[in-house]
Write an enzyme that holds these catalytic residues in place. Structure first.
Site, PDB file in Angstrom:
ATOM      1  N   ASP A 167       8.207  -6.619  -1.698  1.00  0.00           N
ATOM      2  CA  ASP A 167       7.250  -5.203  -0.532  1.00  0.00           C
ATOM      3  C   ASP A 167       7.989  -7.266   0.540  1.00  0.00           C
ATOM      4  OD1 ASP A 167       6.894  -3.160   0.836  1.00  0.00           O
ATOM      5  OD2 ASP A 167       4.809  -3.297  -1.030  1.00  0.00           O
ATOM      6  N   ARG A 247       4.564  -2.970  11.789  1.00  0.00           N
ATOM      7  CA  ARG A 247       5.394  -3.587  11.139  1.00  0.00           C
ATOM      8  C   ARG A 247       6.719  -2.997  11.537  1.00  0.00           C
ATOM      9  NH1 ARG A 247       2.317  -0.886   5.986  1.00  0.00           N
ATOM     10  NH2 ARG A 247       4.281  -1.263   5.140  1.00  0.00           N
ATOM     11  N   LYS A 277      11.575   3.385   3.858  1.00  0.00           N
ATOM     12  CA  LYS A 277       9.625   3.952   3.799  1.00  0.00           C
ATOM     13  C   LYS A 277       9.035   4.080   5.341  1.00  0.00           C
ATOM     14  CE  LYS A 277       8.030  -0.589   3.206  1.00  0.00           C
ATOM     15  NZ  LYS A 277       7.024  -1.804   2.442  1.00  0.00           N
ATOM     16  N   HIS A 278       7.779   4.636   5.870  1.00  0.00           N
ATOM     17  CA  HIS A 278       7.602   5.594   4.452  1.00  0.00           C
ATOM     18  C   HIS A 278       7.602   7.055   5.211  1.00  0.00           C
ATOM     19  CE1 HIS A 278       5.739   1.734   4.728  1.00  0.00           C
ATOM     20  NE2 HIS A 278       4.891   1.784   4.446  1.00  0.00           N
ATOM     21  N   HIS A 290      -4.039   3.634   3.362  1.00  0.00           N
ATOM     22  CA  HIS A 290      -4.867   3.483   2.570  1.00  0.00           C
ATOM     23  C   HIS A 290      -6.342   3.890   1.859  1.00  0.00           C
ATOM     24  CE1 HIS A 290      -1.459   0.380   3.462  1.00  0.00           C
ATOM     25  NE2 HIS A 290      -1.107   0.262   2.686  1.00  0.00           N
ATOM     26  N   ASP A 361       4.363   6.463  -2.362  1.00  0.00           N
ATOM     27  CA  ASP A 361       3.234   4.739  -2.304  1.00  0.00           C
ATOM     28  C   ASP A 361       2.584   4.873  -3.380  1.00  0.00           C
ATOM     29  OD1 ASP A 361       3.242   2.562  -0.641  1.00  0.00           O
ATOM     30  OD2 ASP A 361       2.659   3.804   1.055  1.00  0.00           O
TER      31      ASP A 361
END
Length: 444
Positions: A167, A247, A277-278, A290, A361
């Site tokens: 990453d 991000r 991604k994603h 997450h 993921d």
């Protein structure tokens, strides 16, 4: 008053122990993994002994004391059964030929080099994921030597090269920094080129620097760029890891599409495959996947016209794509994209004609882990995903593989689909290139 407080704390402790016992080896408890089972069994045994003693001295009533002992006994049994079950699943994976047949479709993180080397040599995995833990305090030469050792084991075993992923987005997500130099996020390049002048050239220079650095470490697959559109709001209320606003490259799909295309070309020129991604995009998701399930309640036509435009570049430029744990109800109301045949076979392979690498993921993420990681791994492969990622908590690999093996034996996995995945995985390893160190020129 004091006695009531002590009893309340005892019950809180007993219920906490019971919860942990039924969630043994959870990714959330990874930090306690070396002592988790032993500590839990000891806590149960001590708790039972104390409760029995208080029963004998009549400091606890028979009903309450019996219930407390019963709860702790159930926790003790659950912990023991859970630990034995995990060890039996691990043994089955290491002994069963079905695991080798499926191994190429698994990418794992690792803490123990000897363990991952054994998996690589025996063909039980097809890729490894390098995290901050693998590079912290180490030189680039040391990291490369470790990767080379894994690849040498593969060659001697007559197996194809591993995909080696990292990453390295730039900005706040740059797991190979140090030893690689810190670079700004791609969003900074967009902000610096406010009128768009010279943006493509700067992105290509950025990608060349990043790609060269990754290739020097032996990395051949980067989990970047982020193709999600920047959300207009603040994002999820509880957001510890996704942080997509920080991000994302931009909110304008045309800008993101342009940057993604230039970055992909630059990275591939250095022998590193990029990963968009994603998909289907996190910009409209109101939760951090997450921890929690995510969904996008938007018409597909609107998503196709905006959010999915950057992802379409992967169809023609050779990038891989990472599937997020996000449900798009109009396509599949039940399954997240990472596990959905309607998304994989119907939309991406069918309508889009995408024939590149598809990887999930991390299956350790709460959005899918609660389904059972073995179930999730089987569902992803059944959907047509090429590789499943088990990164944060490598121990979960054995549960994930065991679930996939059960699905294979149960006839749920299509042999032709797996063979097509094998082909795409082989094609995803780019040709090795040698490049001189390319310092990022920064702002001009």
């Amino acid at each position: 008053m004091r006695r009531r407080l002590v009893r309340g704390l005892a019950w809180c402790g007993a219920m906490a122990v019971l919860y942990v016992a039924f969630h043994l080896r959870s990714p959330y408890l990874l930090v306690w993994r070396p002592v988790e089972t032993a500590a839990l069994l000891l806590a149960c045994a001590v708790g039972i002994a104390v409760a029995v003693r208080r029963l004998r001295t009549r400091r606890l009533g028979p009903l309450e004391g019996g219930l407390l002992v019963g709860v702790l006994a159930v926790a003790f049994a659950a912990a023991g059964v859970g630990e034995v079950g995990y060890r039996l699943e691990r043994r089955a994976v290491l002994a069963d030929g079905d695991a080798r047949a499926l191994g190429r479709h698994f990418m794992v993180g690792y803490r123990d080099f000897d363990e991952v080397a054994m998996l690589a040599q025996r063909g039980l995995i097809g890729g490894v994921y390098l995290s901050r833990a693998n590079v912290h305090g180490r030189s680039g030469a040391e990291i490369r030597a470790e990767v080379d050792r894994l690849q040498a084991l593969r060659r001697r075993a007559g197996l194809p090269p591993l995909l080696v992923a990292a990453d390295q987005e730039g900005g706040s997500v740059a797991h190979m920094t140090p030893p690689l130099a810190a670079l700004p996020p791609l969003a900074q390049l967009v902000e610096d080129a406010q009128d768009g002048t010279g943006l493509d050239a700067r992105v290509r220079a950025y990608g060349a620097t990043q790609g060269c650095g990754l290739a020097a470490l032996g990395v051949n697959l980067n989990f970047g760029p982020v193709a999600d559109l920047r959300p207009s709001g603040r994002g999820p209320l509880i957001d510890t890891h996704t942080l997509i606003r920080r991000r994302a490259i931009a909110a304008d799909p045309a800008v993101v599409e342009r940057v993604v295309a230039a970055y992909d070309a630059a990275l591939l020129a250095q022998g590193v495959r990029p990963t968009l991604k994603h998909f289907p995009g996190l910009g409209r998701v109101a939760t951090d996947t997450h921890h929690f399930p995510g969904r996008i309640d938007e018409p597909v036509a609107r998503l196709a016209a905006a959010d999915w435009r950057p992802f379409r570049t992967a169809v023609k430029d050779g990038a891989a794509m990472m599937l997020g744990h996000v449900v798009v109800p109009e396509i599949d109301p039940d399954m997240p994209a990472s596990l959905s045949g309607a998304v994989v076979r119907g939309l991406l392979r069918g309508e889009w004609g995408f024939d590149g690498l598809l990887v999930t993921d991390d299956l350790n993420m709460g959005a899918v882990f609660r389904r059972g990681i073995g179930t999730a791994a089987a569902e992803a492969l059944e959907a047509g995903v090429d590789m499943v990622l088990v990164a944060y908590d490598p121990d979960q690999y054995y549960r994930a593989m065991f679930g996939a093996m059960e699905a294979l034996r149960g006839g749920k996995l299509d042999a032709a689909q797996l063979a097509a995945g094998d082909r795409r995985i082989a094609a995803a390893v780019p040709p090795m290139r040698s490049c001189a160190s390319r310092p990022w020129p920064g702002r001009t």
